[in-house]
Design an enzyme around this catalytic site. Structure first.
Site, mmCIF file in Angstrom:
data_model
loop_
_atom_site.group_PDB
_atom_site.id
_atom_site.type_symbol
_atom_site.label_atom_id
_atom_site.label_comp_id
_atom_site.label_asym_id
_atom_site.label_seq_id
_atom_site.Cartn_x
_atom_site.Cartn_y
_atom_site.Cartn_z
ATOM 1 N N HIS A 132 12.593 -2.226 2.627
ATOM 2 C CA HIS A 132 12.352 -1.005 2.980
ATOM 3 C C HIS A 132 12.980 0.148 2.156
ATOM 4 C CE1 HIS A 132 9.088 -2.750 5.552
ATOM 5 N NE2 HIS A 132 9.974 -3.691 5.926
ATOM 6 N N ARG A 135 12.617 5.132 12.812
ATOM 7 C CA ARG A 135 11.463 5.702 12.929
ATOM 8 C C ARG A 135 10.529 5.389 14.063
ATOM 9 N NH1 ARG A 135 8.992 5.490 6.881
ATOM 10 N NH2 ARG A 135 7.818 7.059 7.884
ATOM 11 N N ASN A 167 8.148 -5.177 -0.805
ATOM 12 C CA ASN A 167 8.069 -4.145 0.335
ATOM 13 C C ASN A 167 6.523 -4.247 0.641
ATOM 14 O OD1 ASN A 167 7.834 -1.793 1.814
ATOM 15 N ND2 ASN A 167 9.055 -0.603 0.219
ATOM 16 N N ALA A 226 3.014 -0.598 5.171
ATOM 17 C CA ALA A 226 2.648 -0.737 6.550
ATOM 18 C C ALA A 226 2.019 -2.169 6.885
ATOM 19 C CB ALA A 226 1.324 0.408 6.454
ATOM 20 N N PRO A 266 1.000 -1.179 0.111
ATOM 21 C CA PRO A 266 -0.093 0.058 0.220
ATOM 22 C C PRO A 266 0.826 1.211 -0.053
ATOM 23 C CG PRO A 266 -0.040 -0.972 2.195
ATOM 24 C CD PRO A 266 0.563 -2.082 1.209
ATOM 25 N N ASN A 267 0.365 2.347 -0.684
ATOM 26 C CA ASN A 267 0.919 3.497 -0.850
ATOM 27 C C ASN A 267 2.176 3.628 -1.878
ATOM 28 O OD1 ASN A 267 -1.267 4.747 0.951
ATOM 29 N ND2 ASN A 267 -0.183 3.854 2.220
ATOM 30 N N ARG A 313 5.221 11.121 -2.571
ATOM 31 C CA ARG A 313 4.702 10.667 -1.036
ATOM 32 C C ARG A 313 6.026 10.924 0.019
ATOM 33 N NH1 ARG A 313 4.495 4.500 1.549
ATOM 34 N NH2 ARG A 313 3.799 5.154 3.250
ATOM 35 N N TYR A 348 10.966 8.959 1.550
ATOM 36 C CA TYR A 348 10.968 7.946 0.622
ATOM 37 C C TYR A 348 11.785 8.322 -0.742
ATOM 38 C CZ TYR A 348 7.773 5.859 3.872
ATOM 39 O OH TYR A 348 6.936 5.607 4.972
ATOM 40 N N GLU A 363 12.634 -9.002 2.689
ATOM 41 C CA GLU A 363 11.792 -8.095 3.027
ATOM 42 C C GLU A 363 12.542 -6.815 2.761
ATOM 43 O OE1 GLU A 363 10.444 -7.762 7.108
ATOM 44 O OE2 GLU A 363 10.701 -5.755 7.280
HETATM 45 C C1 DQA Z 1 8.136 1.319 4.006
HETATM 46 C C2 DQA Z 1 8.225 1.580 5.493
HETATM 47 C C3 DQA Z 1 6.883 1.316 6.086
HETATM 48 O O1 DQA Z 1 6.865 1.653 7.666
HETATM 49 C C4 DQA Z 1 5.834 2.315 5.558
HETATM 50 O O2 DQA Z 1 4.368 1.743 6.167
HETATM 51 C C5 DQA Z 1 5.837 2.339 4.332
HETATM 52 C C6 DQA Z 1 7.117 2.143 3.432
HETATM 53 C C7 DQA Z 1 9.443 1.866 3.465
HETATM 54 O O3 DQA Z 1 9.634 1.335 2.282
HETATM 55 O O4 DQA Z 1 10.313 2.323 3.931
HETATM 56 O O5 DQA Z 1 4.723 2.116 3.489
HETATM 57 O O6 DQA Z 1 7.723 -0.034 3.979
#
Ligand code: DQA
Length: 146
Positions: A100, A107, A74, A77, A10-11, A18, A23, A98
């Protein structure tokens, strides 16, 4: 030729606009294009999927069992909330990294917990868009050695 699923949650479709302080300014399309070039040079091929919906991510992991050698994920959240994604990764048994962009451990406390990490072969966080390349490189080395 190794075949890898690159899965974004998501996102992450909003990358580039964003919260660029966390990011960066690179769009998801640019990240995927660069990753595809890196994969090709490494005798591999990526298939990319992005979804804002947990169940669609679960379905993509299940589907990968039929064709992929591994997964770079990735989960955004959902990393911090989703037992369903963890169970899907465990169920298919594909080596999974995994990933990010941000260093989640630098954070908020709620980002420090990952439901996915215990069923992944490794975690890459904090290198911005480069995290994906580092993750793919590690995954391909793992698969080659396995
Ligand atoms: C993320 C880190 C997550 O905590 C966050 O919710 C994201 C992006 C990252 O790529 O740094 O959506 O996965």
């Amino acid at each position: 030729m190794r075949r890898i699923l690159v899965l974004n949650g998501p996102n992450l479709n909003l990358l580039g606009t964003r919260e660029p302080g966390f990011y960066g300014l690179t769009s998801l399309e640019e990240i995927v294009d660069e990753l595809a070039r890196f994969a090709k040079a490494s005798d591999a091929e990526i298939t990319h999927r992005q979804s804002n919906h947990e169940g669609e991510l679960v379905d993509a992991i299940h589907d990968a069992a039929g064709w992929a050698d591994g997964i770079v994920i990735n989960a955004g959240a959902y990393t911090h909330t989703s037992i369903a994604l963890r169970d899907a990764i465990a169920a298919v048994g594909l080596p999974t990294v995994e990933t990010h962009l941000s260093n989640v451990h630098a954070r908020e406390a709620f980002r420090h917990r990952s439901y996915l990490a215990p069923v992944c072969i490794g975690v890459v966080a904090g290198f911005g868009a480069d995290s994906y390349r580092v993750a793919l490189s590690g995954l391909l080395a793992h698969v080659a050695g396995g």
